[in-house]
Design a protein around this motif. Structure first.
Motif: not given
Length: 362
Positions: A290-292, A323-326, A354-361
């Motif tokens: 939650n730093d952004r 409902n957000l654009k990821w 393991l595969r690591i994926v970053d998810l941002n709006v």
């Protein structure tokens, strides 16, 4: 490696002592012991020490001279012999004095971090010194004693392997699972426990998920299994411990470690979420920050199978808002994947990986 805000610790593990209850350095360490905490501090690290202050080796004179200090089925009888030896009834005043003096001695030697092990052996069949106390109260008071003996500025890691509440308020760090080990079956079993308990991290204490390995030599884990272990520990964001020498890492392995070991330190998530598949296996582990202003997440996607599999993970399974654009990106262990119609698909994800994926709006 950079020193993160929480500090970098060099921990001397089990094997430095003459024996449980005889807490003097053995012949391997005696000549360098006095200067060791200072040398570690001079390198910018916190001097750390493994201890087991309630454990007593069976051959020590104390066993015969003061059997009353040890847990017993009945007074005057042979003390209870656990698998690892004998253990004090730490509600007794004489045991408290022993523990208090030992802890203060080690603090005075210069040690500033203690991994406190083997405090959990407390037999329900013993004749308790204080029969009015529950086991919970005895454990809680023991950790209060450890904190009072060390003072407020020393780091305490309670190596109990569970998320019992009695350490809360007295320790900085708590071990939340068993020994990781170097066998795949042990690693995967412990990781499933760790990921399901990681929500206590940053709330009750900082979590200790045990060590990661990235070395190739003398290791029974392959590169994918090493990355699965290291990436999982990094995602949890608690203590980030290795039993490797960094010189044992390949350039690729070092890059992976450095991606978690940054000047900001391993990130403590603001939220954790575990997604299970139909067989009750952990399919994905989501951590949020939650730093952004915009939501930001990292998700570890697992293939525990012994063969490559195509993994499909919907954002619904992660409880993310549809409902957000990821936007999905990946900087670790690059492998082609796609995010389409709110579903992440990884084709032919290798076995034990393991595969690591970053998810941002967006």
């Amino acid at each position: 490696m950079p020193v993160p805000p929480g500090g970098r610790t060099v921990q001397i593990d089990m094997g430095w002592e003459k024996g449980a209850g005889n807490w003097e350095p053995n012949s391997k360490f005696a000549s360098i012991w006095k200067d060791m905490p200072g040398k570690i501090s001079a390198k910018g690290s916190i001097p750390g020490l493994w201890i087991a202050p309630t454990a007593i080796e069976h051959k020590l004179p104390l066993v015969k001279e003061h059997p009353e200090m040890l847990q017993q089925f009945a007074y005057g009888q042979t003390p209870i012999r656990f698998h690892f030896g004998y253990f004090m009834d730490f509600d007794r005043p004489d045991c408290k004095a022993f523990i208090r003096n030992f802890m203060r001695e080690k603090v005075n030697e210069g040690w500033r971090y203690f991994k406190v092990d083997f405090t959990y052996p407390l037999s329900t069949a013993r004749i308790a010194y204080d029969r009015k106390k529950t086991q919970f109260e005895s454990h809680r008071d023991h950790y209060k004693l450890l904190r009072e003996s060390c003072g407020p500025d020393v780091l305490i890691n309670s190596c109990i392997g569970t998320i019992d509440r009695y350490t809360i308020g007295s320790v900085n760090i708590n071990r939340i699972g068993g020994d990781i080990g170097g066998e795949w079956n042990t690693v995967q079993g412990n990781l499933r426990d760790l990921l399901s308990r990681a929500g206590t991290n940053g709330v009750w204490y900082q979590a200790d998920p045990d060590v990661f390995y990235m070395r190739r030599e003398n290791s029974k884990l392959n590169d994918e299994e090493n990355f699965l272990l290291t990436g999982s520990v990094g995602l949890i964001g608690g203590l980030f411990l290795t039993s490797d020498y960094p010189s044992q890492w390949s350039p690729e392995s070092r890059k992976i470690v450095e991606s978690f070991w940054t000047t900001d330190g391993p990130r403590i998530p603001s939220n954790h979420f575990v997604a299970y598949d139909d067989n009750n296996f952990i399919k994905a582990y989501l951590v949020s920050f939650n730093d952004r202003k915009k939501p930001r997440h990292r998700v570890g996607i697992y293939n525990w199978s012994d063969k490559p599999e195509t993994i499909k993970l919907s954002l619904n399974e992660l409880k993310l808002k549809n409902n957000l654009k990821w936007k999905a990106t990946s900087t670790l262990k690059q492998q082609s994947f796609q995010l389409k119609d709110k579903v992440i698909t990884i084709e032919n994800q290798p076995a034990h990986s393991l595969r690591i994926v970053d998810l941002n709006v967006e």
